[in-house]
Design a protein around this motif. Sequence first.
Motif, mmCIF file in Angstrom:
data_model
loop_
_atom_site.group_PDB
_atom_site.id
_atom_site.type_symbol
_atom_site.label_atom_id
_atom_site.label_comp_id
_atom_site.label_asym_id
_atom_site.label_seq_id
_atom_site.Cartn_x
_atom_site.Cartn_y
_atom_site.Cartn_z
ATOM 1 N N LEU A 1 -12.457 11.361 -40.744
ATOM 2 C CA LEU A 1 -13.124 10.601 -39.814
ATOM 3 C C LEU A 1 -11.988 9.390 -39.359
ATOM 4 O O LEU A 1 -12.515 8.237 -38.637
ATOM 5 N N ASN A 2 -10.725 9.516 -39.700
ATOM 6 C CA ASN A 2 -10.110 8.420 -39.250
ATOM 7 C C ASN A 2 -9.455 8.941 -37.752
ATOM 8 O O ASN A 2 -8.253 9.090 -37.428
ATOM 9 N N VAL A 3 -10.491 8.681 -36.933
ATOM 10 C CA VAL A 3 -10.197 9.184 -35.489
ATOM 11 C C VAL A 3 -10.516 7.910 -34.630
ATOM 12 O O VAL A 3 -11.455 7.328 -34.792
ATOM 13 N N GLU A 4 -9.625 7.839 -33.549
ATOM 14 C CA GLU A 4 -9.834 6.807 -32.622
ATOM 15 C C GLU A 4 -9.732 7.130 -31.276
ATOM 16 O O GLU A 4 -8.896 8.276 -30.822
ATOM 17 N N TYR A 5 -10.337 6.587 -30.027
ATOM 18 C CA TYR A 5 -10.214 6.975 -28.857
ATOM 19 C C TYR A 5 -9.194 6.123 -28.202
ATOM 20 O O TYR A 5 -9.397 5.056 -28.222
#
Length: 139
Positions: free
Chosen positions: A85-89
Amino acid sequence: MSYQILTTFTNYMDAHLCQMHLEEEGINCWLKDENTVTIDPILTNAIGGIKLMVHESQVERAADLLRIMKNKEQKATPCPNCNSLNVEYIVTNRKAGNWLSALTTFVLGDFAMAPHRVYHCFDCGFEFDAPAEKEDSTA
């Protein structure tokens, strides 16, 4: 009335979405430098982006709400490679279009093309254009 900067944005859409969410929760806030960044996006870094200003008495609650919003967004876009869940745009400079945009800006002056944005996983380094569609469990 004294206001403090809660966070900054590079585009007005994200800023307005955040502002509307906070106002729905009763937070007294407004956007500083929105018109400047919207009219001339090249000045974004020079003036520090669009600033979300929050009344000093509500900064703590607004920061908590912002953290909750970010956590919900991250849970909605897990990495398809490692399920983190360590995702960024983010804006990526690895695409040829970004280099073409930089070259075009250099040659033509004030003309700039939109940068390429991708979802980036900070655990495995995988980049993807769109989050995976979740299957409807009610069907």
